[in-house]
Design a protein around this motif. Structure first.
Motif: not given
Length: 97
Positions: A67-83
């Motif tokens: 689940x940590x890898x999945x959360x990392x994918x969502x968080x990484x995509x979310x931050x990059x999308x926001x930026x």
């Protein structure tokens, strides 16, 4: 489904959410719902892939039940999308003024 495709889908969804959060948080970078979603999804996909290359643990989110890898994918995509949404919104509003 291949691991790369699943990772990309997770990153696109995270980026779209991040783009809409960034647009809603600051009206000076808001591109509208569709614009925020598109810019966020592009940023999430590209940024998530780059983050996956930099942090290899995140690239196997779909091949394991971690689940940590999945959360990392969502968080990484979310931050990059926001930026990316913030950058595109700032450029758009700067050129319109």
């Amino acid at each position: 489904m291949s691991a790369l495709l699943i990772n990309l889908i997770v990153q696109l969804i995270g980026g779209a959410i991040g783009g809409n959060v960034a647009g809603g948080a600051s009206k000076s970078v808001d591109l509208g719902t569709i614009g925020n979603t598109i810019a966020g999804a592009i940023g999430g996909g590209v940024g998530g892939q780059i983050l996956g290359m930099l942090i290899p643990m995140l690239s196997n989110a779909s091949t394991t039940t971690d689940i940590g890898s999945l959360i990392g994918q969502v968080a990484g995509g979310g931050v990059a999308g926001a930026v990316l949404t913030a950058i595109v919104g700032a450029i758009k509003n700067r050129s319109a003024a």
